[in-house]
Design an enzyme around this catalytic site. Sequence first.
Site, PDB file in Angstrom:
ATOM      1  N   SER A 191      51.860   6.524  38.286  1.00  0.00           N
ATOM      2  CA  SER A 191      50.518   6.382  38.829  1.00  0.00           C
ATOM      3  C   SER A 191      50.232   4.908  39.146  1.00  0.00           C
ATOM      4  O   SER A 191      50.975   4.287  39.903  1.00  0.00           O
ATOM      5  CB  SER A 191      49.495   6.969  37.858  1.00  0.00           C
ATOM      6  OG  SER A 191      48.213   7.063  38.451  1.00  0.00           O
ATOM      7  N   ASP A 292      49.384  17.290  44.044  1.00  0.00           N
ATOM      8  CA  ASP A 292      48.722  16.018  43.745  1.00  0.00           C
ATOM      9  C   ASP A 292      48.107  15.478  45.036  1.00  0.00           C
ATOM     10  O   ASP A 292      48.820  15.320  46.037  1.00  0.00           O
ATOM     11  CB  ASP A 292      49.751  15.039  43.182  1.00  0.00           C
ATOM     12  CG  ASP A 292      49.194  13.645  42.904  1.00  0.00           C
ATOM     13  OD1 ASP A 292      47.977  13.439  43.080  1.00  0.00           O
ATOM     14  OD2 ASP A 292      49.988  12.777  42.504  1.00  0.00           O
ATOM     15  N   HIS A 322      48.592  15.614  39.315  1.00  0.00           N
ATOM     16  CA  HIS A 322      48.767  14.215  38.944  1.00  0.00           C
ATOM     17  C   HIS A 322      48.844  14.084  37.417  1.00  0.00           C
ATOM     18  O   HIS A 322      47.979  14.556  36.696  1.00  0.00           O
ATOM     19  CB  HIS A 322      47.603  13.380  39.474  1.00  0.00           C
ATOM     20  CG  HIS A 322      47.888  11.922  39.526  1.00  0.00           C
ATOM     21  ND1 HIS A 322      48.734  11.369  40.467  1.00  0.00           N
ATOM     22  CD2 HIS A 322      47.468  10.884  38.750  1.00  0.00           C
ATOM     23  CE1 HIS A 322      48.801  10.064  40.275  1.00  0.00           C
ATOM     24  NE2 HIS A 322      48.055   9.743  39.236  1.00  0.00           N
TER      25      HIS A 322
END
Length: 366
Positions: A191, A292, A322
């Site tokens: 991320s 995602d 995610h």
Amino acid sequence: MLKPIHTLLLFFFFISLSWQKIDGQKTWQDAFKVLGIAWNKDGTSLNRTIQIPMVDPTPYDDGTTTPAPIALSQDIQLTAASKAYVRLYIPTNPPKNKKLPVIIYFHGGDFVLFSATTVIFHNFCNQIASQLPAVVVSVEYRLAPENRLPAAYDDALNALFWVRNQSLGIGGRDPWMEYADFTKVYYLGSSAGANIAYHVALRALDFDFRPLKFQGLLMNQGYFGGVKRTSSETRLKDDAYVALYVNDVLWTLALPKNANRDHEFCNPISGGTYLGRVYRLPKVYVKGDYGDPLVDRSVLLAQYLVSCRVKVYYRFKEGGYHGIELSNTTEAQLLYDDIKWFVNEAGVGIQEKLPEGVSSSEHASQ
């Protein structure tokens, strides 16, 4: 220093932002509630209320823990003058006659949340140290908006210099770093951590890190963006994990003031100061999930890297969401296996064998 009246006006300015509409429907207040954050009275710092535990390191196995630890860890302050530190990991039983690759890890949290000590990232590093096995250097970096980008990149770069100094024995060498193979150093991030890994890999090209040899960059569900919406962002704008309006607020908190989402820190293919360095990157692994909202950003970045003749390995999976590896053990193991393969086997030999589901730029062009 601001006079009290100026501080008060600044506070009410930020409060007024929470009433502004985002994407025509949601407000900053809605986003802050989802994120578990609120402005402090100074109007510039956040009160973070999300209760994900932070854990202490495990510097030794005293035989009393069940199950027994799979890795050991310790916190190391980088300089006497700063609060910057890394959490260092080694497997509980490192091999005696073999040096281990060094994985420099950057945690997620959208640049605004969490820590290297947050339990989900601590456990992730334990697994990487144990399964590869590897020496893992998990970087504690400053968060936004108190410290907007590029503060996190600066902290990441300082961690690289610490590893370099360890390789040279400057200031002494931590005994755990005796296990490290300084010719096999990898960047790894998930991320926002993937974003940091990408930017610090490019920044590092401007410095002499010898004898370190950076062999690869791994980006899991990279946190990137842009002004123009992608198909996945539009399709999944109300996603439970990364809703579009929340994502917009996070970027406003993280980017330099007055910058938009096409700033190079957010949109790495929009131009900027890094473009001439991209060709010099080592091999890259990119992982994304089509469930995602951010997945198209990783696809675009992978395509861009391929156009720059960077050797890219990628896995894009149907479904998912995610941060899936933090809550789904099957998906986590798949990621661990990919990382292990990338570090130990990718690019080795003329007829390399790719894991099922992984593709590469070279194979795609054949």
